[in-house]
Each structure stands twice: as structure tokens, then as C-alpha cells.
Design an enzyme around this catalytic site. Structure first.
Site, PDB file in Angstrom:
ATOM      1  N   ASP A  60     -48.972 -11.842  13.241  1.00 14.06           N
ATOM      2  CA  ASP A  60     -48.655 -10.482  13.700  1.00 14.06           C
ATOM      3  C   ASP A  60     -47.312 -10.455  14.424  1.00 14.06           C
ATOM      4  O   ASP A  60     -47.169  -9.803  15.464  1.00 14.06           O
ATOM      5  CB  ASP A  60     -49.763  -9.957  14.610  1.00 14.06           C
ATOM      6  CG  ASP A  60     -49.669  -8.438  14.822  1.00 14.06           C
ATOM      7  OD1 ASP A  60     -49.017  -7.774  14.001  1.00 14.06           O
ATOM      8  OD2 ASP A  60     -50.241  -7.938  15.807  1.00 14.06           O
ATOM      9  N   LYS A  95     -54.386  -8.203  31.057  1.00 13.11           N
ATOM     10  CA  LYS A  95     -54.884  -7.495  29.883  1.00 13.11           C
ATOM     11  C   LYS A  95     -56.390  -7.334  30.022  1.00 13.11           C
ATOM     12  O   LYS A  95     -57.127  -8.316  30.076  1.00 13.11           O
ATOM     13  CB  LYS A  95     -54.537  -8.289  28.619  1.00 13.11           C
ATOM     14  CG  LYS A  95     -54.968  -7.631  27.320  1.00 13.11           C
ATOM     15  CD  LYS A  95     -54.482  -8.469  26.144  1.00 13.11           C
ATOM     16  CE  LYS A  95     -54.874  -7.862  24.814  1.00 13.11           C
ATOM     17  NZ  LYS A  95     -54.378  -8.684  23.676  1.00 13.11           N
TER      18      LYS A  95
END
Length: 455
Positions: free
Chosen positions: A125, A33
Site C-alpha cells: 500500500d 492510532k
């Protein structure tokens, strides 16, 4: 980053892009990432919520952060690679998942949540896109919004995708808890069963309306605090009766409906914790729940009695001291509390060395005694005595080898408890659960990356 070869971009979002890559040295496939924002010091990197939370977690149902690399003020997170996410499995599927598949996935996620919540974090989340799947294994990912349970409010209003957002967050509560993760799991579980979202609102107001239409409007009995929150923002709940979930989800069993109903309760206090959810009858057919994941009220942890512990030590001493008489267990090592990170296997190895040293001393004393005339017997050279002498000699050799065994790995783990400070130009490696600092090599000047972002 020179150790990795980027293969394919697999995702992009608000904060960075995710690439499928391969480690040139080991051949391991990883997910990298790349963050869009630039970070000008290691302090900024290590204070990121994703780094702070994942550094403290090591669980089979939480994605593993392998490395954090900072080069030219760009930060890269190296994760273990997973095949796909739960949303990708659901979006093009025509046939419903079996209840056994739903049970297996939800059980694993609740285990990861129980571990996370017990360590003082909640995710905030949870959604199908943040649950990664490889074959039958599912892992919680994307801790960018993770927060410490004991952190001070106010908390962020926007914390998750709207369809999985708890009502207290929709009503702009000043403070909320890990129960927001439990609400999200109720919505995800229902979606796994039906392949359709349970509360697909187009806005915050529409989301609350969708919730009321399914579970009914809150009352003073069901959620008095919610009525106060609505009054504080000048909002009035629509008056809807709701429907029975068994009508909306006809393929679900009674136990599944019961669990979803409890997870999607208006009042956060009425939602089960992750540990309590694991003990729900819906998971009765699943494998054994470890005591560390059970609710505290259901766990009674009693240490072994002194007699039991002594008996076990004596059995171990007899096993590793061979035929030597009068063996005693002598321990020159401190209590296991010295380093709780040492695994049981290493401790057992050290105990064997101690027992063997004690046996070696007994063997030497036995040999010295044999040289004195008053302990000689008439049948000393008989075949039986010779066999016993050879057996004792063989045990003595084995004991000496065990006594000379290296225990450097344990000393290293004891001496390296705290991670060293991070500095510019180095990277953090969490492959083994510890922190290692390695020098990085600068990126080649001709190498560029697309500036796409991931959430």
C-alpha cells in the site's frame, strides 16, 4: 492510556483515527492510532499484520511502533511522531522539488524497502500518504496491508490506492510479489518530479488504459503472462503506442527517467529490486550503500583471516595490559554467536574485562616472584626500578577495577531472548527493541473518544 494526553486529531480513515499526543512522563510527542474494531484478547492484537510486521523491523526509514495498548477491548498503537506526509507536501506546492530532494527521499524509501523485503515482508500500500516526513527524513508507515513474501496465495485483489497499483494486481493475479512495491515507487517518484500523478485512473479499467497510454500496451515480448491474465478475465488491452517519459517529465534527468522506466515495467521480473535500485546511477551521488542492502550477487562477504584476527587480539591485549610483561589474552566467554543481538560495544567491553583479568594474574605472579631472593637485582632500589614498580602497581589497581565491572546488562539481554506471552490488562512496549509487559490502568469512566477511523 493515562500516561498520554491527546492534543489534536491529525487523521481519520477506514480503520481508526490518529491523534497527536504527548507522554506526560517524558514529554515526548507521539502519534496514537486508535482502532475502531474491538479486540477481545491479546492474541487478536498480536496477530494483526501491522503489529506482526513492525515487531520484526527496526530501521531509520520505517516508522517506529513504540507501544501496543489494549484497554476495555480497544487497541491503541503508539508510534513515533512525524511532521506530515508526502502528499501534504505536494498538494499545495507550486514550485517543483529539486532533483536532489527527490533523490534524497527516494533513496531513503528504497533503503527501507530493501530492509523490509529482506526480512520477508512487502508493503502492498505504498502511496504518498503513507510516506511520513520530518525535515529531511522520510519513513514508510501504515503496515495494515503488509504481507509476508512467503505467505500462501490467493492474495487480496484490492491492496493499494488505484493510482499506485501494479498491473498484475489490476488484472486480479492469483499471486504477486514484492515487485508491486517497486511499481508503486516508480509512480511516486514520477509524481515527486512533476507534482502530478503518473497514472490517475478513475476505475480499474481506466487505470489500465492510463498505463497503456504512457508506457504502451504489453506484447508477448514485454509481458506474456499479462496477456494470459487479461484473457482469463476476458479483458482486452487497448492498443496504444505510449510516449517517452522524457516528454511527460521534461524536468527529470536521464538517470531519473531510466529508473522510473525500469520501475514501471509491465513484467514484474523486469523491475529492479529495492537493493538493485539503490545501485542505479541516479543514486550515484548519494552516501555509501551498506553491504547488507546491496544485491546478493554484488556482495562478497569474507571473514577476517586467522592471522588478522590474532594480530588484532594481541594489539588489544597489549593496550589494556599496560607495562606488564608476557601478557596473554584469556577468554572465558563463549563465542559471540551465543547472542547475535549483543552490540559490538558490549562485546568489546567484555573482552577488556577478560584481558584485564589475565593481566591481573600476571601482575600477581610478578609480585610473588619479586619476593624471592634469586630474582633480586643490585639496582632494585634505583629510581628507575621504583618508577617501574609504581607503574605496575597503578596498572594492577586499574585492572582490579575493570575486573569488578558489572556486566549485568549483557546477562539480562542473553537471558531475555524471547518475549513473554501477552495477557489481558497488560501492554507491550517496544521502545528498546524488546518486549515489556506493563500493567495498564483502566480508562476513566467519563472519558470518551470520537469514533473516527484511519486507513
Amino acid at each position: 492510556m493515562e500516561r498520554y494526553k491527546l492534543i489534536k486529531e491529525v487523521g481519520d480513515g477506514t480503520f481508526g483515527s490518529v491523534w497527536r499526543a504527548i507522554n506526560k512522563q517524558s514529554g515526548e510527542v507521539v502519534a496514537i492510532k486508535k482502532m475502531k474494531k474491538k479486540y477481545y484478547s491479546w492474541e487478536e492484537c498480536v496477530n494483526l499484520r501491522e503489529v506482526k510486521s513492525l515487531r520484526k523491523m527496526n530501521h531509520p526509514n520505517i516508522v517506529k511502533l513504540k507501544e501496543v495498548i489494549r484497554e476495555n477491548d480497544i487497541v491503541y498503537f503508539v508510534f513515533e511522531y512525524m511532521d506530515c506526509n508526502l502528499y501534504q507536501l505536494m498538494k499545495d506546492r507550486e514550485k517543483l522539488f529539486s532533483e536532489a530532494e527527490v533523490r534524497n527521499w527516494c533513496f531513503q524509501v528504497f533503503q527501507g524497502l530493501a530492509y523490509m523485503h529482506q526480512r520477508g515482508y512487502f508493503h502492498r500500500d505504498l502511496k504518498p500518504e503513507n510516506l511520513l516526513v520530518s525535515k529531511d527524513i522520510i519513513k514508510i508507515a501504515d503496515f495494515g496491508l503488509a504481507r509476508e513474501i512467503n505467505s500462501r496465495p490467493p492474495y487480496t485483489e484490492y491492496v493499494s490506492t488505484r493510482w499506485y497499483r501494479a498491473p498484475e494486481v489490476l488484472l486480479q493475479a492469483y499471486q504477486y510479489s514484492a515487485k508491486v512495491d517497486m511499481w508503486a515507487m516508480g509512480a511516486i517518484m514520477a509524481e515527486l518530479v512533476t507534482l502530478r500523478p503518473l497514472f490517475p485512473g478513475n476505475s480499474e479499467a481506466d487505470e489500465i488504459y492510463k498505463i497503456c497510454s504512457v508506457i504502451g500496451s504489453p506484447t508477448k515480448d514485454s509481458w506474456a503472462d499479462g496477456l494470459l491474465l487479461a484473457r482469463a478475465i476476458n479483458y482486452q488491452f487497448p492498443q496504444l503506442a505510449g510516449v517517452n517519459l522524457s516528454v511527460l517529465i521534461p524536468s527529470a534527468s536521464e538517470d531519473a527517467i531510466s529508473l522510473i522506466t525500469s520501475l514501471c515495467s509491465w513484467d514484474p521480473c523486469k523491475r529492479p529490486t529495492a537493493a538493485e535500485a539503490l545501485q542505479h546511477p541516479f543514486f550515484q551521488s548519494c552516501f555509501y550503500v551498506p553491504p547488507s542492502l546491496r544485491s546478493r550477487a554484488a556482495v562478497s562477504r569474507t571473514p577476517p583471516s586467522a592471522g588478522t584476527k590474532g594480530a588484532l587480539e594481541q594489539q588489544a591485549a597489549r593496550r589494556y595490559s599496560g607495562a606488564l610483561p608476557n601478557s596473554k589474552l584469556v577468554s572465558s566467554f563463549p563465542s559471540p554467536k551465543l547472542n547475535t543481538h549483543i552490540n559490538t560495544g558490549v562485546q568489546r567491553k567484555l573482552e577488556m574485562v577478560n584481558q584485564s583479568q589475565a593481566a591481573n594474574k600476571n601482575d600477581k605472579s610478578m609480585t610473588n616472584s619479586a619476593k624471592q631472593p634469586k630474582f633480586r637485582s643490585a639496582g632494585r632500589k634505583s629510581p628507575t626500578s621504583l618508577n617501574k614498580s609504581r607503574a605496575a602497581h597503578g596498572v594492577s589497581c586499574t585492572v582490579e577495577k575493570l575486573a569488578n565491572m558489572s556486566i549485568a546488562s549483557r546477562r539480562q539481554s542473553v537471558g531475555q531472548l524471547k518475549p513473554p506471552p501477552m495477557k489481558t490488562g497488560v501492554q507491550w512496549n517496544a521502545e528498546s527493541g524488546d518486549l515489556f509487559l506493563r500493567p495498564t490502568q483502566p480508562l476513566q469512566s467519563g472519558r470518551t473518544y470520537p469514533r473516527k477511523i484511519v486507513g
